[in-house]
Design a protein around this motif. Structure first.
Motif, mmCIF file in Angstrom:
data_model
loop_
_atom_site.group_PDB
_atom_site.id
_atom_site.type_symbol
_atom_site.label_atom_id
_atom_site.label_comp_id
_atom_site.label_asym_id
_atom_site.label_seq_id
_atom_site.Cartn_x
_atom_site.Cartn_y
_atom_site.Cartn_z
ATOM 1 N N MET A 1 0.828 -1.192 0.000
ATOM 2 C CA MET A 1 0.000 0.000 0.000
ATOM 3 C C MET A 1 0.876 1.261 0.000
ATOM 4 N N ALA A 2 0.369 2.296 -0.639
ATOM 5 C CA ALA A 2 1.122 3.557 -0.703
ATOM 6 C C ALA A 2 1.255 4.156 0.687
ATOM 7 N N SER A 3 2.374 4.808 0.919
ATOM 8 C CA SER A 3 2.512 5.458 2.225
ATOM 9 C C SER A 3 3.284 6.753 2.057
ATOM 10 N N ALA A 4 3.208 7.593 3.063
ATOM 11 C CA ALA A 4 3.933 8.864 2.996
ATOM 12 C C ALA A 4 4.376 9.267 4.382
ATOM 13 N N GLU A 5 5.540 9.877 4.458
ATOM 14 C CA GLU A 5 6.019 10.470 5.700
ATOM 15 C C GLU A 5 5.277 11.784 5.879
ATOM 16 N N ARG A 6 5.067 12.204 7.129
ATOM 17 C CA ARG A 6 4.397 13.477 7.354
ATOM 18 C C ARG A 6 5.191 14.613 6.687
ATOM 19 N N GLY A 7 4.489 15.437 5.919
ATOM 20 C CA GLY A 7 5.133 16.583 5.290
ATOM 21 C C GLY A 7 5.882 16.238 4.014
ATOM 22 N N GLN A 8 5.868 14.977 3.619
ATOM 23 C CA GLN A 8 6.580 14.571 2.408
ATOM 24 C C GLN A 8 6.048 15.319 1.192
ATOM 25 N N SER A 9 6.922 15.820 0.339
ATOM 26 C CA SER A 9 6.403 16.580 -0.786
ATOM 27 C C SER A 9 6.557 15.825 -2.110
ATOM 28 N N LYS A 10 7.480 14.864 -2.157
ATOM 29 C CA LYS A 10 7.674 14.103 -3.392
ATOM 30 C C LYS A 10 6.725 12.924 -3.414
ATOM 31 N N PHE A 11 6.347 12.491 -4.598
ATOM 32 C CA PHE A 11 5.525 11.290 -4.759
ATOM 33 C C PHE A 11 4.294 11.309 -3.855
ATOM 34 N N GLN A 12 3.570 12.425 -3.872
ATOM 35 C CA GLN A 12 2.383 12.515 -3.030
ATOM 36 C C GLN A 12 1.348 11.463 -3.431
ATOM 37 N N VAL A 13 0.664 10.932 -2.429
ATOM 38 C CA VAL A 13 -0.373 9.944 -2.693
ATOM 39 C C VAL A 13 -1.707 10.636 -2.506
ATOM 40 N N ASN A 14 -2.529 10.688 -3.551
ATOM 41 C CA ASN A 14 -3.791 11.389 -3.334
ATOM 42 C C ASN A 14 -4.878 10.466 -2.797
ATOM 43 N N LEU A 15 -5.938 11.121 -2.335
ATOM 44 C CA LEU A 15 -7.029 10.416 -1.652
ATOM 45 C C LEU A 15 -7.624 9.297 -2.509
ATOM 46 N N ARG A 16 -7.911 9.641 -3.753
ATOM 47 C CA ARG A 16 -8.535 8.667 -4.660
ATOM 48 C C ARG A 16 -7.666 7.407 -4.784
ATOM 49 N N ARG A 17 -6.383 7.652 -5.030
ATOM 50 C CA ARG A 17 -5.467 6.514 -5.211
ATOM 51 C C ARG A 17 -5.324 5.722 -3.908
ATOM 52 N N TYR A 18 -5.237 6.452 -2.795
ATOM 53 C CA TYR A 18 -5.077 5.787 -1.502
ATOM 54 C C TYR A 18 -6.258 4.847 -1.237
ATOM 55 N N LEU A 19 -7.462 5.353 -1.489
ATOM 56 C CA LEU A 19 -8.661 4.539 -1.227
ATOM 57 C C LEU A 19 -8.698 3.329 -2.152
ATOM 58 N N ARG A 20 -8.334 3.553 -3.411
ATOM 59 C CA ARG A 20 -8.344 2.442 -4.369
ATOM 60 C C ARG A 20 -7.344 1.372 -3.953
ATOM 61 N N GLU A 21 -6.143 1.820 -3.605
ATOM 62 C CA GLU A 21 -5.098 0.850 -3.240
ATOM 63 C C GLU A 21 -5.367 0.183 -1.896
ATOM 64 N N SER A 22 -6.237 0.805 -1.095
ATOM 65 C CA SER A 22 -6.591 0.172 0.182
ATOM 66 C C SER A 22 -7.739 -0.817 0.014
ATOM 67 N N GLY A 23 -8.225 -0.964 -1.222
ATOM 68 C CA GLY A 23 -9.281 -1.953 -1.486
ATOM 69 C C GLY A 23 -10.673 -1.481 -1.093
ATOM 70 N N VAL A 24 -10.865 -0.161 -0.996
ATOM 71 C CA VAL A 24 -12.191 0.350 -0.635
ATOM 72 C C VAL A 24 -13.117 0.223 -1.844
ATOM 73 N N ASP A 25 -14.325 -0.255 -1.581
ATOM 74 C CA ASP A 25 -15.330 -0.472 -2.614
ATOM 75 C C ASP A 25 -15.530 0.786 -3.483
ATOM 76 N N ARG A 26 -15.762 0.589 -4.772
ATOM 77 C CA ARG A 26 -15.804 1.702 -5.722
ATOM 78 C C ARG A 26 -16.867 2.754 -5.373
ATOM 79 N N ASP A 27 -18.062 2.271 -4.983
ATOM 80 C CA ASP A 27 -19.145 3.222 -4.688
ATOM 81 C C ASP A 27 -18.849 4.021 -3.418
ATOM 82 N N LEU A 28 -18.229 3.350 -2.459
ATOM 83 C CA LEU A 28 -17.873 4.040 -1.216
ATOM 84 C C LEU A 28 -16.786 5.086 -1.495
ATOM 85 N N ARG A 29 -15.854 4.715 -2.328
ATOM 86 C CA ARG A 29 -14.803 5.651 -2.763
ATOM 87 C C ARG A 29 -15.420 6.875 -3.400
#
Ligand code: FDP
Length: 316
Positions: A1-29
């Motif tokens: 799963m994608a992860s980020a250090e607090r304040g990390q500016s490179k390779f930001q993980v956005n909400l949509r991608r985070y939810l998708r990669e966490s296996g959250v159901d499409r409609d809930l996403r």
């Protein structure tokens, strides 16, 4: 799963991608991303919009601000057109909305579009709170929620969300998209701060005893008057307690179970904390109506247990 250090500016993980990669159901996403989209318009309205009253009052007889009404409409509209929502209810609506068009969705959503809106005119932080259930029944104990979140409109706009796999914080970037700031927030330490709502002179014996114990232990008072920023502080400082207790003349406290307490209790429990009405777990309360209120003690587990103990000893 994608992860980020607090304040990390490179390779930001956005909400949509985070939810998708966490296996959250499409409609809930979809619902969570619709709220993220709605929050762009809400923060814009807060920053530049009309601070006046709307000339209407909500079900509770509270005067509605233009901003309350606008925020409510923004969220309603996005959820309505998402095609994945069956029912929705908000603190500002007089009735539950059955969404049968464009499709009959699989999820139902309860929300407080702009909690603490009376703080906007003095330029303090406010927030949106959202609770999501599968199916079309919103009158269920909060433990059945599939997700809960809040958006905090402070110096920064952030979203704290859980789909039942921990609690994660996202922050709005320059493009008004949410990027991951930190994963798996945990209330690990002792309660360092407390945020007490309600008039102290109206506290019952148990709450008064608990409050004195907090003061004796050097717990710091940190109350902003907004439920969302106050809970956010407890979570991000990794320990503390918020309470809006039962008062001598208001046995059910002030905050609403469906729109405020259940979603916050879900988030705080996901972070390893607890939420109680003084006697029982908030998430186990079976709501009888949409507007039900309850007292609340929410935050670090030990502190909540100690509030319950004081109430049991003093009030039976
Ligand atoms: P508000 O009335 O400004 O909307 O939800 C109600 C709420 O704010 C919470 O955000 C806040 O924690 C609480 O009421 C504050 O109530 P008091 O003013 O009684 O302390």
């Amino acid at each position: 799963m994608a992860s980020a250090e607090r304040g990390q500016s490179k390779f930001q993980v956005n909400l949509r991608r985070y939810l998708r990669e966490s296996g959250v159901d499409r409609d809930l996403r979809r619902i969570i991303c619709e709220i993220a989209n709605a929050s762009k318009y809400i923060i814009n309205a807060i920053r530049t919009g009309d601070l006046g009253v709307a000339g209407t009052s909500n079900l509770y007889g509270e005067q509605q601000l233009a901003l309350d009404v606008l925020s409510d409409r923004i969220i309603q509209k996005r959820l309505m057109h998402s095609g994945v929502v069956a029912k929705m209810a908000s603190e500002e609506m007089d009735e539950i909305i059955d969404v049968t068009y464009p499709t009959n969705g699989r999820y139902s959503v309860a929300f407080d579009p702009l909690d603490g809106s009376s703080l906007v005119d003095v330029n303090l932080a406010v927030g949106t709170i959202v609770s999501i259930y599968e199916g079309d029944n919103l009158l269920q104990p909060g433990r059945n929620q599939v997700a809960a979140l809040y958006v905090l409109y402070g110096p920064r706009t952030t979203m704290v969300v859980s789909t039942g796999k921990g609690v994660h914080e996202f922050a709005m970037n320059l493009l008004m998209e949410f990027d991951l700031v930190q994963e798996n927030i945990q209330l690990e330490g002792p309660a360092k701060i407390y945020a007490p709502g309600g008039l102290r002179s109206k506290y019952t014996a148990g709450t008064e005893k608990f409050t004195r114990a907090l003061e004796m232990n050097g717990t710091k008072l940190r109350y902003s008057g907004g439920f969302v920023p106050d809970i956010n502080q407890v979570l991000l400082k990794r320990g503390g307690i918020f309470m809006y207790p039962h008062l001598k003349d208001t046995p059910n406290g002030k905050l609403r179970l469906l729109y405020e307490l259940s979603p916050m209790a879900f988030l705080v429990e996901q972070a390893g904390g607890a939420a109680s009405d003084g006697k029982q777990r908030i998430l186990d309360i079976q709501p009888e109506n949409f507007h039900q209120r309850a007292p609340v003690f929410i935050g670090t587990k030990d502190a909540v247990a100690s509030a319950e103990k004081c109430i049991r000893e003093e009030e039976g």
